[in-house]
Design an enzyme around this catalytic site. Structure first.
Site, PDB file in Angstrom:
ATOM      1  N   GLU A  89       0.807  -1.232   0.000  1.00 49.65           N
ATOM      2  CA  GLU A  89       0.000   0.000   0.000  1.00 49.65           C
ATOM      3  C   GLU A  89       0.835   1.274   0.000  1.00 49.65           C
ATOM      4  OE1 GLU A  89      -2.786  -0.590   3.254  1.00 49.65           O
ATOM      5  OE2 GLU A  89      -3.912  -2.068   2.099  1.00 49.65           O
ATOM      6  N   GLU A 123      -6.789  -9.399  -3.350  1.00 52.16           N
ATOM      7  CA  GLU A 123      -7.592  -9.371  -2.114  1.00 52.16           C
ATOM      8  C   GLU A 123      -9.060  -9.095  -2.408  1.00 52.16           C
ATOM      9  OE1 GLU A 123      -5.841  -6.753   0.827  1.00 52.16           O
ATOM     10  OE2 GLU A 123      -3.809  -7.374   0.314  1.00 52.16           O
TER      11      GLU A 123
END
Ligand code: XIL
Length: 575
Positions: A336, A437
């Site tokens: 991220e 995800e």
């Protein structure tokens, strides 16, 4: 003839909607709000020969406000969707900054003459000396009359070059299933030719059964390291093995799990989970080495000096990537990092991810290293930023090999035109991608089933996507229980779980049975993956072979000479 040609055209051609999009007609910069070309609002614009493409870029200086920007407007069609892009190079840093962020902002004028402003994308890490990609996408309201695009940096003292701008309409997918089915066939299937020879058994009553045993495309899920190994959770485990071939440990390999206080070593649990999964033929992704978002950084790291932190980071690479060398073919490196920059800030090193990639690569040269981020396809704000991050680290020689698109969706309706556009946008980087995800947080199992189906069709039909990982499947162990595929003590599939299985183990698997005669060519178009083929005579197996169907297709001649009623197994790997 003309009619045919017109009907074969795609719904939307890529038509550039900006004037002088490449800033090469240098006479157009001095415009104002009224002339329809480029206008420098609260700034000065001059041509520069330091360009990204063509002959010139525009140099923007003397920005008198944080919103001082080169800008242009166009007339959109209401309810249509548009993509906005440009390349930017900043020329200086404000004091104390290691990089700057650029917002792409739209001013949309409605039919009542009022304007609303929408930020459609943020590229957070612009460094002097490199061209960065900025932009985003937007679905125009019905009454949109005029749209003006701005490229803004909060600090007015920062000057920048802008080039290779573009505004294009995003095509609409009218029927997602039919739009994707041709691509799925071309990308995911190939031909299996089977000929049975030397048949010394009775020529009638022969059948060939083709069973797909594994899938080339990666289908997987996050698992809880404890539940996947603990015998108390048999139903959780059965559901997993029944549906998936790839796994990722939801939390156990993260730095905060493995070393919650400095020096603590919790490697035993993830090791047990990885070994158990691998022993059952499951491939495991590594998630993650570092996590750029401060909230997920263990507190002990926040107190360390820069040099002590760097030392801990060196050890972390050894303890994670080094320890599992040879077992984890994927690793997410600086998780991220479009949304956080903890290590860059602490070490005053804007290029710390490049160091991370290089260290991880040294520790396990065969693992494919990933960037992994959210809001890349589910929202517009990080698509271009993610593309930019990838392009930047590749430009610096980092061994980045794959892109991880998290794909967490909330309960809102999903715009598949935009999801597809965003995938295409990120694919411009030129790397293969994984959906790492996937979850859809929708309490209604039927709308959730429809959404999973449409997204899976989009992902499976995209040439750059190699696999899809769900972020969990059971509501008893899910960070967003409404997104689950199965519920309750018995891990019972809900409508979404049934739909997903019907696709990944039904529609997209090849299991066929055909009567054959000696010498006859049997052609099966199968999904790529591992296969067992059985020749049966009057229902009894007389020959079993295995093969892998890949990009080259498979030509298989099965000789029955000498085969009696005892099955023989030959392993052949083709393609
Ligand atoms: C989440 C887990 O699902 C939670 O159990 C944990 O408390 C926090 O992390 N992006 C990621 C994942 O990369 O690691 C996150 O997982 C979800 C968002």
């Amino acid at each position: 003839m003309l009619v045919l040609w017109v009907t074969l055209l795609p719904t939307v051609l890529s038509v550039e909607l900006l004037k002088d999009a490449d800033f090469d007609s240098t006479s157009t910069y001095g415009g104002d709000e009224t002339d329809g070309g480029w206008w420098c609002v609260q700034c000065d614009a001059v041509p520069s020969t330091d360009k990204h493409t063509g002959s010139h870029s525009v140099k923007v200086t003397n920005r008198k406000q944080n919103w001082g920007s080169v800008t242009q407007s166009f007339k959109p069609q209401g309810d249509h969707k548009y993509s906005f892009r440009a390349y930017v190079k900043i020329l200086n840093l404000a004091q104390g900054k290691v990089y700057h962020s650029m917002e792409t902002l739209l001013e949309i004028k409605g039919s009542n003459g009022n304007s609303k402003y929408e930020q459609i994308g943020t590229t957070p890490h612009l460094r002097p000396g490199s061209w960065h990609i900025v932009g985003g996408d937007y679905h125009m309201p019905n009454d949109a009359q005029e749209v003006r695009v701005y490229f803004q940096i909060s600090e007015p003292q920062v000057n920048y070059l802008l080039d290779t701008a573009s505004v294009e309409e995003i095509p609409h997918i009218t029927d997602l299933k039919s739009d994707t089915s041709g691509r799925i066939d071309t990308l995911r299937k190939n031909n299996i030719n089977i000929k049975v020879t030397n048949n010394n058994v009775n020529p009638s009553g022969l059948t060939v059964e083709v069973h797909q045993t594994s899938s080339e495309f990666g289908w997987g899920s996050a698992v809880d390291a404890n539940d996947i190994t603990d015998s108390q959770h048999k139903k959780y485990q059965d559901y997993f093995y029944d549906n998936f071939e790839w796994a990722v440990l939801e939390n156990a390999l993260k730095w905060y799990s493995m070393e919650p206080s400095q020096g603590q070593d919790n490697v035993a649990l993830p090791e047990k989970a990885v070994d158990t999964l691998r022993s059952k033929g499951i491939t495991v992704r590594g998630h993650n080495i570092f996590w750029a978002v401060a909230q997920w950084v263990p507190n002990w790291q926040k107190q360390l000096s820069a040099s002590a932190l760097k030392q801990a980071m060196v050890k972390r690479v050894t303890d994670s990537v080094g320890h599992f060398k040879g077992k984890l073919p994927h690793w997410d490196v600086n998780n991220e990092n479009v949304h956080g920059d903890f290590y860059a800030q602490q070490l005053h090193d804007p290029d710390i991810s490049i160091w991370m990639f290089n260290e991880a690569h040294k520790a396990a040269p065969n693992s494919l290293l990933f960037l992994n981020d959210y809001n890349v396809v589910s929202q517009n704000d990080a698509t271009v930023a993610f593309e930019d991050e990838a392009q930047y680290v590749l430009g610096k020689g980092a061994p980045l090999k794959r892109l991880g698109i998290q794909s967490h969706f909330n309960g809102q309706p999903i715009d598949y035109d935009l999801v597809k556009h965003r995938l295409d946008e990120v694919a411009r980087v030129g790397l293969k991608m994984w959906i790492t995800e996937l979850d859809i947080d929708d309490w209604n199992e039927n709308t959730k089933a429809d959404k999973y189906e449409s997204l899976l069709r989009l992902y499976f039909s995209h040439p750059s996507v190699e696999g899809v990982m769900f972020w969990g499947y059971w509501d008893g162990r899910h960070w967003r229980p409404n997104a689950a595929l199965a519920n309750g003590q018995n891990v019972t599939p809900n409508a979404a779980g049934r739909r997903v299985k019907q696709l990944i183990k039904g529609e997209w698997r090849t299991n066929e049975s055909h009567p054959v005669r000696e010498g006859q060519n049997l052609r099966v178009r199968g999904f790529k993956g591992g296969y067992t083929v059985q020749v049966k005579h009057n229902g009894n197996i007389i020959k079993t072979e295995q093969f892998t169907l890949g990009d080259n297709g498979v030509d298989l001649t099965i000789s029955l000479s000498g085969s009696g009623s005892n099955p023989q197994v030959n392993n052949i790997l083709v393609g």
